[in-house]
Motif scaffolding. Structure first.
Motif, PDB file in Angstrom:
ATOM      1  N   GLU A  31       0.852  -1.194   0.000  1.00 33.72           N
ATOM      2  CA  GLU A  31       0.000   0.000   0.000  1.00 33.72           C
ATOM      3  C   GLU A  31       0.887   1.244   0.000  1.00 33.72           C
ATOM      4  OE1 GLU A  31      -3.731   0.473   2.492  1.00 33.72           O
ATOM      5  OE2 GLU A  31      -2.372   1.850   3.530  1.00 33.72           O
ATOM      6  N   ALA A  76      -9.929   1.863  -9.487  1.00 35.07           N
ATOM      7  CA  ALA A  76     -11.121   1.606  -8.677  1.00 35.07           C
ATOM      8  C   ALA A  76     -11.828   2.892  -8.293  1.00 35.07           C
ATOM      9  CB  ALA A  76     -10.736   0.819  -7.421  1.00 35.07           C
ATOM     10  N   TRP A  95     -15.650   1.772  -7.324  1.00 36.59           N
ATOM     11  CA  TRP A  95     -15.644   0.604  -6.447  1.00 36.59           C
ATOM     12  C   TRP A  95     -15.894   1.022  -4.999  1.00 36.59           C
ATOM     13  CZ3 TRP A  95     -13.817  -4.550  -7.835  1.00 36.59           C
ATOM     14  CH2 TRP A  95     -13.512  -4.679  -9.190  1.00 36.59           C
ATOM     15  N   ALA A 110     -15.589   0.170  -0.821  1.00 39.34           N
ATOM     16  CA  ALA A 110     -14.523  -0.432  -0.028  1.00 39.34           C
ATOM     17  C   ALA A 110     -14.698  -1.944   0.059  1.00 39.34           C
ATOM     18  CB  ALA A 110     -14.510   0.183   1.368  1.00 39.34           C
ATOM     19  N   LEU A 141     -13.693  -3.518  -3.224  1.00 42.21           N
ATOM     20  CA  LEU A 141     -12.244  -3.496  -3.382  1.00 42.21           C
ATOM     21  C   LEU A 141     -11.590  -4.591  -2.546  1.00 42.21           C
ATOM     22  CD1 LEU A 141      -9.847  -2.121  -4.676  1.00 42.21           C
ATOM     23  CD2 LEU A 141      -9.849  -0.456  -2.812  1.00 42.21           C
ATOM     24  N   ASP A 142     -12.087  -4.789  -1.326  1.00 44.38           N
ATOM     25  CA  ASP A 142     -11.546  -5.854  -0.483  1.00 44.38           C
ATOM     26  C   ASP A 142     -11.761  -7.221  -1.127  1.00 44.38           C
ATOM     27  OD1 ASP A 142     -10.634  -4.109   1.424  1.00 44.38           O
ATOM     28  OD2 ASP A 142     -12.358  -4.341   2.761  1.00 44.38           O
ATOM     29  N   ILE A 188      -3.676  -1.019  -8.358  1.00 39.61           N
ATOM     30  CA  ILE A 188      -5.049  -0.555  -8.138  1.00 39.61           C
ATOM     31  C   ILE A 188      -5.010   0.844  -7.532  1.00 39.61           C
ATOM     32  CG2 ILE A 188      -7.252  -1.017  -7.008  1.00 39.61           C
ATOM     33  CD1 ILE A 188      -6.359  -3.945  -6.746  1.00 39.61           C
ATOM     34  N   ALA A 203      -6.787   3.040  -5.441  1.00 41.10           N
ATOM     35  CA  ALA A 203      -7.888   2.864  -4.494  1.00 41.10           C
ATOM     36  C   ALA A 203      -8.622   4.168  -4.217  1.00 41.10           C
ATOM     37  CB  ALA A 203      -7.359   2.279  -3.184  1.00 41.10           C
ATOM     38  N   ASP A 204      -7.882   5.264  -4.085  1.00 42.71           N
ATOM     39  CA  ASP A 204      -8.489   6.579  -3.907  1.00 42.71           C
ATOM     40  C   ASP A 204      -7.467   7.623  -4.340  1.00 42.71           C
ATOM     41  OD1 ASP A 204      -6.731   7.145  -1.687  1.00 42.71           O
ATOM     42  OD2 ASP A 204      -8.082   6.059  -0.366  1.00 42.71           O
ATOM     43  N   THR A 227      -4.150   6.808  -2.413  1.00 41.88           N
ATOM     44  CA  THR A 227      -3.729   5.440  -2.091  1.00 41.88           C
ATOM     45  C   THR A 227      -3.676   4.573  -3.338  1.00 41.88           C
ATOM     46  OG1 THR A 227      -4.814   5.632   0.074  1.00 41.88           O
ATOM     47  CG2 THR A 227      -4.171   3.421  -0.647  1.00 41.88           C
ATOM     48  N   THR A 228      -2.547   3.892  -3.511  1.00 44.45           N
ATOM     49  CA  THR A 228      -2.375   2.923  -4.586  1.00 44.45           C
ATOM     50  C   THR A 228      -1.959   1.589  -3.983  1.00 44.45           C
ATOM     51  OG1 THR A 228      -1.774   4.552  -6.268  1.00 44.45           O
ATOM     52  CG2 THR A 228      -1.006   2.298  -6.620  1.00 44.45           C
TER      53      THR A 228
END
Length: 439
Positions: A37, A90, A95, A97, A100-101, A125, A127-128, A131-132
């Motif tokens: 992460e 995502a 997507w 949470a 995504l999980d 990915i 994520a936001d 955050t990758t």
């Protein structure tokens, strides 16, 4: 892949893994997922390129396996294409949470087809906004813990090089078949190793809550952290006896389990890197082997002597690292019904994953360790020692199958480990004995 590809003989460890991978229940235990992460301004396209360049470069990660029906030996070849690194936005795709999980879980735990697929895959990915995730999954038949450090470090180095306007390395790395030397079953060495372990119980009296005939390998993880004062005192005593954190964990576990059951003679398994040859130090592949150490004591043994016994047992196991475990197990436990684990249900290992991953200025990285746990053993103990400016902290973590233990049972075991650490630190010269309250 070409029709005239050169097939290479798999090592004994790889042959065993190939067989066990046919068991649907065990298949997840031979996957090595790694979720990184990164927080900050990651260039996702560069991260994809960096990971792809790393997967492209290592023959072991291109391996495909087969069973030669004539020789009944497992073989592999490395001339196929590498696994692909994909990209999922995502955030843009909306997507949740939970979704995504589930995606990460699927990427981590979907099995490989050993005959047709490369043994590594990746996904970047977004994520936001900040955050990758980099999700890497490798199969243990071609990869081990040492290789994970090498691969992650190479991906980070590739990213930094591309950011500087340089190209990452493209030269093919070492093929494990060119450097691995399969252990030879030397009769005298096998006999000496067998004699070292002879008479030890092949079981460990663990505080099972139940023993189903067909337990799942799906489990959980719990841990206890020792504060800096206690860690410092424990490691000071361990240092006096030349004991590493691993040897110290062996002593603590043996003492704690003995207080629960009265058992005085233990066999514990450990993973050995198998990198004695300098040529293997930078090679990605499956070089790891399983060793078995013995630690024993009696009511007059002090905590200091228990440390010495743990160190002696570990050193003897290390010296026998080139003796095939299958040969030892065949002599000591010829009636075993399964290949794994051959001699003991308990594993002790070191957790040496770094806390931080320096990807780029303004970008912090870490290993994300919040997924499901799969374990082949009835109990895995991992010891970790983290240094800081003010001191060190030791963490003792247990992976356990949920079908065998309830959470309160493992919490009690962890409390016992902490109390054993206190006794080792503050009652070092006192004899080890089972107290009535411990029985």
């Amino acid at each position: 892949m070409t029709d005239n590809a050169i097939w290479k003989l798999a090592t004994p460890a790889q042959q065993g893994i190939w067989v066990l991978d046919k068991d649907d229940k065990l298949r997840p235990t031979y996957l090595i997922p790694t979720v990184l992460e990164f927080t900050g301004g990651v260039d996702n396209a560069i991260l994809v390129e960096s990971a792809q360049a790393a997967l492209d470069r290592h023959p072991a990660l291109r391996s495909r396996f087969r069973l030669d029906t004539t020789t009944l030996r497992v073989e592999y070849r490395t001339d196929g294409p590498a696994g692909e690194v994909g990209f999922i936005d995502a955030l843009a795709d909306g997507w949740t949470a939970e979704e995504l999980d589930r995606l990460v879980n699927m990427l981590c735990w979907t099995p490989f087809d050993l005959a047709t697929e490369p043994q590594a895959r990746g996904e970047v990915i977004k994520a936001d906004e900040n955050t990758t995730l980099l999700v890497l999954t490798m199969h243990h038949i071609s990869f081990d813990g040492w290789s994970r450090h090498l691969l992650v470090n190479e991906i980070i180095a590739n990213y930094q090089a591309i950011c500087r306007g340089e190209r990452p390395a493209t030269t093919m790395s070492i093929d494990p078949a060119d450097v691995v030397v399969p252990p030879q079953p030397d009769a005298e060495r096998v006999a000496a190793a067998v004699e070292r372990l002879r008479g030890a119980p092949m079981t460990v009296e663990l505080p099972y809550d139940r023993r189903p005939a067909h337990a799942s390998v799906l489990g959980a993880n719990l841990s206890v952290e020792l504060d800096e004062e206690l860690t410092g005192k424990v490691m000071a005593v361990a240092g006096q006896e030349g004991c590493t954190p691993f040897m110290t964990a062996v002593a603590l576990l043996a003492g704690t389990l003995s207080r629960c059951s009265g058992q005085r003679d233990f066999l514990f398994a450990l993973g050995w890197p198998g990198r004695e040859d300098p040529a293997t130090a930078d090679a990605i592949g499956m070089f790891m082997c399983t060793l078995v150490l013995r630690v024993r004591f009696d009511d007059s043994t002090t905590w200091r002597e228990l440390l010495r016994n743990a160190r002696a047992g570990a050193m003897e196991a290390f010296m026998d690292s080139d003796v095939p475990l299958d040969s030892i197990a065949a002599a000591l436990n010829p009636g075993r019904q399964v290949l794994w684990p051959p001699l003991t249900p308990v594993l002790v290992n070191v957790d040496d994953l770094p806390l931080e991953l320096p990807l780029a200025p303004g970008v912090t990285g870490r290993y994300r360790l919040d997924g499901p746990v799969y374990t082949k053993y009835d109990l895995d103990l991992f010891v970790r020692l983290d240094q800081s400016g003010s001191g060190s902290r030791m963490t003792l973590a247990i992976d356990y199958p949920a079908d065998l233990f309830d959470q309160p049972t493992i919490e009690t075991l962890l409390s016992g480990l902490r109390r054993s650490a206190v006794d080792l630190a503050y009652s070092t010269e006192e004899p080890f004995r089972v107290r009535p309250a411990d029985r």
